[in-house]
Structure formats: C-alpha cells, structure tokens
Write a protein that holds these residues in place. Structure first.
Motif, short mmCIF file in Angstrom:
data_model
loop_
_atom_site.label_atom_id
_atom_site.label_comp_id
_atom_site.label_asym_id
_atom_site.label_seq_id
_atom_site.Cartn_x
_atom_site.Cartn_y
_atom_site.Cartn_z
N LEU A 549 27.62 -78.60 18.11
CA LEU A 549 28.56 -77.92 18.99
C LEU A 549 28.79 -78.70 20.28
O LEU A 549 29.93 -78.85 20.73
CB LEU A 549 28.04 -76.52 19.31
CG LEU A 549 27.96 -75.53 18.14
CD1 LEU A 549 27.30 -74.24 18.59
CD2 LEU A 549 29.34 -75.26 17.55
N ILE A 589 33.33 -72.04 28.75
CA ILE A 589 33.08 -71.79 27.33
C ILE A 589 32.81 -70.30 27.14
O ILE A 589 31.86 -69.77 27.73
CB ILE A 589 31.88 -72.60 26.80
CG1 ILE A 589 31.96 -74.06 27.26
CG2 ILE A 589 31.78 -72.48 25.28
CD1 ILE A 589 33.16 -74.80 26.74
N ASN A 590 33.63 -69.65 26.35
CA ASN A 590 33.46 -68.22 26.09
C ASN A 590 33.01 -68.03 24.64
O ASN A 590 33.58 -68.61 23.72
CB ASN A 590 34.78 -67.49 26.33
CG ASN A 590 34.60 -65.98 26.28
OD1 ASN A 590 33.70 -65.44 26.90
ND2 ASN A 590 35.46 -65.31 25.53
N ILE A 591 31.95 -67.24 24.48
CA ILE A 591 31.40 -67.00 23.14
C ILE A 591 31.55 -65.53 22.81
O ILE A 591 31.22 -64.65 23.62
CB ILE A 591 29.91 -67.41 23.08
CG1 ILE A 591 29.76 -68.90 23.41
CG2 ILE A 591 29.31 -67.11 21.71
CD1 ILE A 591 28.32 -69.36 23.51
N SER A 605 32.07 -67.06 17.65
CA SER A 605 33.23 -67.91 17.93
C SER A 605 33.07 -68.51 19.31
O SER A 605 32.74 -67.79 20.27
CB SER A 605 34.51 -67.08 17.85
OG SER A 605 35.63 -67.88 18.15
N ILE A 606 33.29 -69.83 19.45
CA ILE A 606 33.15 -70.54 20.71
C ILE A 606 34.52 -71.04 21.12
O ILE A 606 35.14 -71.87 20.42
CB ILE A 606 32.17 -71.72 20.60
CG1 ILE A 606 30.77 -71.18 20.28
CG2 ILE A 606 32.13 -72.53 21.88
CD1 ILE A 606 30.42 -71.20 18.82
N ASP A 607 35.01 -70.53 22.27
CA ASP A 607 36.35 -70.88 22.76
C ASP A 607 36.25 -71.58 24.10
O ASP A 607 35.89 -70.95 25.10
CB ASP A 607 37.20 -69.61 22.91
CG ASP A 607 37.47 -68.95 21.57
OD1 ASP A 607 38.29 -69.47 20.82
OD2 ASP A 607 36.83 -67.89 21.30
N TYR A 623 33.08 -72.29 15.32
CA TYR A 623 32.40 -71.10 14.80
C TYR A 623 30.95 -71.44 14.46
O TYR A 623 30.62 -72.60 14.20
CB TYR A 623 33.11 -70.54 13.56
CG TYR A 623 33.03 -71.44 12.34
CD1 TYR A 623 31.89 -71.46 11.52
CD2 TYR A 623 34.09 -72.28 11.99
CE1 TYR A 623 31.80 -72.28 10.42
CE2 TYR A 623 34.02 -73.11 10.89
CZ TYR A 623 32.87 -73.11 10.09
OH TYR A 623 32.79 -73.93 9.00
#
Length: 685
Positions: A549, A589-591, A605-607, A623
C-alpha cells in the motif's frame, strides 16, 4: 500353735495356692479359645469383618531393665498370626489390611494408671489397600457401632502410648477412581537411623529434627500419568514427640511434573504443622492442580524452589504458605510468596509475585497463544490431560477455550509486578503491574498496566466466568507512546516528537479471545502525530500488505505523517470506522470499510487526496480484502473521488473529531499536529 495363727496360715496358703493356680492357668491357657469372641466383638464395633485366623498366644517375660521390685513383675508378650481386616460392604474387594504376624509387649503396671502402654509392636508383612470409588466412598473412613452412644463419645479416662513400630516390609496400595490413581508404596526399615542432615542437608530451620528410620518407594499411575517416587520418614519416637520435628523427605515424579521436599512435621499426631523446603518443576503449572488442588494456568516449562509452611489446625481451616520462592517460568524469572487457605465456601490463594525480566511470550498460554520456546511441551501436557487445541489453521485470533468451570473451585487475590519486559528487540516494555482477583468464577485484572515506549498502557479486564457463555469487558487507555522509542531502528524517527494516544472500550460474550472479539461491542480511538511512513518501515514491521500500500501511495519515499486519527465503532464483532484518516505532508488518506472479527475478514477502501503541487500518482483507490491471516491488497477499478470530496466527507465527522481531541493532553496541544487538524475538522459544518 494358737487357733488364730492356724487360721492365718490357712488363709495365706489358700491365697498362694490360688496365685499358683491362676499362674498355671494363664501359662497353660489356650488363648485361641478367645478368638471367636475377639473377632465377633471387633467386627461388630468396626462394622466390618475382622478375624485372627492363625495362632493367638501370650508369653510372660520379666523386664529386667525395670527398677527395684518392678523387674519381678512379668509382662505379657502377645502374638497373633494371619490377621485380616475387611472392607465395608460398598467396596468390592474383601480385604483392606492383612498381617502375617503381630507381636507386642504390654506394660501391666501402667494399667493401674489407666494407660495402655506398648513399648513396641512388631508387624510382619503388613499389607494395606486404600480404595476410593467413583461415588466418593472409601474404606479408610470408619463408622463405629458406638459412635452414636453419648457415653462412648465422651472423653476417655484411658490413654494410649506406643514407643516403637518394627516391621520387615510394608506394602500400601492406593486405588482411587476419582483421581484415576493406582499406586503401590513399599516401606522398608533403613537398618539403622540416618541423621536428618545426612539426607536433607544442614537446614537451620530443621535443627533438632529426628532421624530417618524408614525408606519408601512408590510406583504406579496418578491422574492417568505415570508416577514414581522415593523418600524417607522418621520413626515412632519423633512421630509422637511434640517438640522434635518428624523428618520427611520425598522426590516424586508424576508425568512431567517433579516435586521434591525435605523438612519436618511438628507434633504430627496432632497435626501441628509442616515446615519443608519444596521444589516444583514441570512442563506447565496447570498440571499441579491434580497434585495440590491449587488452580494455576497453563505456562511454559517452569521450576521453583521455596519453603512451605503449613498450619493444619487454623481457626478457619488449614493454611499453606509457600514463602520466598525463586524460579523461572519459561525464560522469565519468578519470585514471591503465596498463601493457600482451605476456607469455606472455597479455598483462597493470596500473595505477591515479581519478575525482574519477564518474557512476554511466556504469558501467551494464558490466552491460548503459543509461547514459542518450550511451547511444544505445554501442548503435550495439555494433550495428556485430554485438552486439545481448537485453533483453526486459517484463523489468527486465539480460539482455545478458557476453562471457566475450574475458576469456581478457588478464589484468588494475587498481585504481580514485572520490572523489565522482553517482547521483541525493538519494542521497549517495562514496569508491568496487575492485581488479579478471582471470586466464584468472576475474574478481574484491575489494573493491568505497564510502561511502553516512554508512555503507559493502563487497562481493566473483567471476565465473568460464572456466566455461560462468559461475558468479558475491557477498558484500555494508551498515553504518550513515543514514536522514536517505538521504532528505535528507524533513523528518521529519532528526531520525531510524535506520540500515540488512544482509548478502547469493548465488551463481548464467549469462552475464547476469538469469541469475545467476534461478538464485541464498543469503540476504539487512536491518535498519532508527527510520524513517518515508508516501505522500509513496513518491511521492519513485517507487514507485506502495508509495504504494498505504501509503495502504491508514495513510492519508495519516506513520507511524514502530520496526524493519523481513527474512531472505530464495533457492533457484534464488526468494526466500522467513523473516522480513519492519515494527514501526510503531501496527501490526506481516508480509509473506510469494515473489519469483521467474527469471520476474520477485511473489506477496506483507501482513498488518497493530493495536497498542493505534490500529487499522488495513484489514479484509483486501493482495497484491502481477504482474511486477517491472508489479507489481499490491490487497486480498485474506477477513478479516485473528486478533489475536495474527502474534505466534504470529513465535515460529516464533527463528533468523532471532538471525541479524539480529548486524547490530547492540554500541555501537548500546541506541539501536536493532530490538535490543529482535529480542530479544523470540528469547525467544519
């Protein structure tokens, strides 16, 4: 000769004639005629069969060692052959005790003082069999016919004294259906007394102990495990002495457990007390329950050495103190004192323990995790007790069951402290302290705390083992964990002033760690500021998915984390983040998603959203799916969320942001990046 003198002479003559007749009668009397009467009377009183099947006789002998006229008084020397004592009707076997021959001498003049005094008794080939059935009936408990008679139960004016017991070889066989035991003990005289110090060493606490007179050997099975042992005990002189300790020495092995003791029993006929040096060793402390009745957890191989002092006539029952013992459990040293009191309604274990260097892995078996070194011996011991590991091959969380039924056999109040904790080469732990309280199956660890990386982890654990299924609750508080101490091998982290703070409150039902987490409800909050993330750091941590990641998000660069914040809600084992965000120097980074503790599956999900000129090259979200044991990461199909959408989403987490601000100490708020970021999030509407 006057008439008076003639009458007096006749009286003396008749008296002497009667004495001669009585002496001749006694000397020539066939005592076997009394056997039926003796057998019948003894059998009726004992409520079980008693018989002298061989010869019964009495010989009269003078005791020339007696002073003055007493040496002319003949003493009866009694012998009886082939003596049998039977079992009560509920015991299948016929014979409890068999003696080839018994010889004893009775002091006649002592009878004038209401004392039955036997200077010695000699037994030939004594053979006793002690039996306990599955329904707890045994043959060593006697119900006397006169036990209900008030007059018979009153204290007797007569006393009994026995100075010495002699025998060639004695055999005791012990069979117990409850303890799954079948043990044969052979007792032999040593030939001549052996001084205590010659066998057990010069223990100052046993000065004046009696000599060893008998030796014994044991062989058989106990708790379905092989048992063997040997030792020595004292003789009758120290057995009936109230001042001379009765010496005991034993070395017993039961399965993989070894017990060694040497010391003395004070006033043994009145159960005055016990003072022995006691050493235990074995593959797991849990195996001691069958031998001692003390409930202890599964552990790695152990060894302890201390002093056991027992008082059998305590006001509330027997008390056993294992004092100032030293030893090790696995690679951890252990010291302390414990007291086991056999009180009502349950026995109680109290005391304080300490360890200068505690290996964290040695605590693994407490929650069903292998301890690594020596764990195969612990598993073998559990298997021999009929306990099998229930850990599925594809699961990470421990599935081994807590034996909550055994928690109700004993209460406990024990404090433990560990100075230095060895967890890994890079995770500094110290100053462990816990207060364990167990009452009627209800277990509390309050507090359970230790130092970690310059900060503290303070928790309270409550396991209600008296409920089925067990209910568990945990409160955890992490404060001021220093990142530079958490990652001492990461050079770039050594200049960081970052900290980790967090809280967790969880409750669940089940008899294993996996079941408790799989049904858990509660929340977890965590903050990290001024940190660092890189692929090399993930490699150090052994996180392959994290390595992937980070590589996708940032390439090979080291990236500073201004703040990482998470607020996770758990409901029926399903963890869903209200907020899970990393604010780095070049991206937010929003999870989102879920982690299911019941099925041990991930769906995250990692955005990422770029900041300023430096942009994240990734064009699609990432993901993480799969299981806890085998997670899988990849790139999702489809574009990233629109720029600014992350900020809009964060605007919906005002409440979590406000809650996370409480984790920041007021004294640290100015230097903590998370304080500024969470304040911004809190102010968004």
């Amino acid at each position: 000769m006057s008439r008076t003198r003639k009458i007096f002479s006749w009286i003396i003559g008749i008296f002497l004639l009667l004495v001669v007749v009585i002496v001749v009668f006694i000397a020539t009397f066939d005592w076997n005629r009394l056997k039926p009467t003796i057998n019948q009377k003894v059998s009726a009183e004992l409520n079980r069969q008693f018989a002298i099947r061989g010869d019964l006789g009495v010989a009269w002998e003078r005791h020339r060692d007696e002073p003055g006229w007493r040496q002319w008084v003949p003493w009866p020397h009694v012998h009886a052959e082939d003596i049998v004592l039977g079992n009560p009707p509920e015991i299948g076997e016929v014979t409890m005790v068999h003696l080839e021959r018994v010889d004893a001498t009775l002091a006649p003049l002592a009878l004038l003082h209401k004392q039955v005094y036997l200077p010695w008794i000699k037994l030939q080939q004594p053979d006793a069999r002690l039996i306990q059935t599955a329904d707890k009936k045994n043959n060593w408990t006697f119900t006397l016919a006169s036990s209900g008679d008030a007059k018979a139960s009153a204290p007797s004016a007569w006393s009994f004294r026995l100075d010495n017991i002699l025998f060639d070889q004695g055999v005791i066989r012990y069979r117990d259906a409850i303890n799954k035991a079948d043990v044969t003990v052979k007792v032999n005289p040593l030939g001549k007394p052996v001084p205590y110090a010659q066998v057990a060493g010069g223990d100052d606490q046993q000065k004046g102990a009696g000599d060893f007179v008998f030796g014994w050997q044991a062989q058989g099975r106990y708790n379905n495990q092989p048992l063997s042992g040997s030792g020595k005990i004292g003789g009758m002189l120290s057995l009936r002495s109230q001042t001379t300790p009765f010496p005991v020495q034993a070395d017993v092995r039961n399965g993989t457990t070894r017990v060694q003791l040497s010391g003395g029993v004070q006033d043994p006929l009145n159960l005055g007390g016990l003072n022995v040096r006691l050493r235990f060793s074995g593959d797991t402390l849990a195996n001691l329950y069958g031998l001692t009745g003390v409930l202890l957890p599964d552990t790695p191989p152990y060894e302890t050495d201390g002093h056991l002092i027992a008082k059998f006539n305590g006001k509330n029952g027997p008390v056993f103190q294992y004092q100032k013992f030293n030893g090790h459990i696995g690679d951890s040293d252990i010291h302390g004192s414990l007291t086991y009191s056999q009180v009502k309604p349950r026995p109680t274990l109290t005391g304080e323990l300490s360890s200068q260097q505690l290996r964290m892995a040695d605590l693994g078996p407490l929650i069903g995790v292998n301890s690594g070194k020596g764990s195969e011996k612990t598993e073998q011991a559990k298997a021999q007790r009929g306990e099998r590991s229930t850990q599925p091959a594809d699961r990470v969380l421990p599935h081994d069951k807590f034996d909550t039924k055994s928690w109700q056999v004993m209460d406990a109040d024990v404090k433990f402290s560990g100075k230095r904790i060895e967890h890994s080469s890079s995770l500094p732990l110290s100053d462990l302290y816990t207060h364990l309280q167990l009452k009627n199956g209800d277990l509390r660890l309050d507090p359970l705390r230790f130092g970690m990386a310059g900060g503290t982890l303070n928790s309270t654990i409550h396991l209600e083992g008296d409920r089925s299924p067990m209910r568990g609750q945990a409160e955890l508080h992490v404060r001021k964990l220093q990142l530079r101490q958490l990652f001492p091998d990461v050079q770039a982290m050594q200049k960081s002033l970052g900290q980790i703070n967090g809280d967790a409150s969880l409750s669940g039902n089940g008899n294993s760690v996996a079941d408790l987490l799989g049904t858990s409800n509660g929340n977890m909050k965590l903050l990290m500021n001024d940190g660092l993330i890189s692929r090399s750091l993930m490699e150090i941590a052994g996180l392959n998915v994290g390595n992937y990641l980070v590589g996708k998000l940032f390439g090979d660069d080291e990236v500073r984390i201004n703040c990482a914040a998470t607020d996770v809600k758990l409901q029926n084992g399903l963890a869903t983040p209200n907020l899970f965000v990393f604010d780095t120097e070049n991206a937010v980074i929003n999870i989102s998603g879920t982690a299911n503790f019941a099925s041990e599956r991930l769906d995250l999900s990692i955005d990422p959203e770029s900041k300023g000129i430096r942009i994240v090259t990734l064009r699609s979200p990432l993901y993480v799916r799969g299981t806890f044991k085998n997670p899988d990461a990849g790139v999702k199909a489809g574009p990233l969320i629109a720029r600014g959408a992350a900020a809009v989403a964060l605007g919906a987490v005002v409440a979590p942001a406000a809650a996370l601000l409480a984790l920041i100490s007021p004294s640290d708020s100015d230097d903590n990046q998370c304080s500024k970021i969470l304040q911004q999030m809190k102010s968004q509407r």
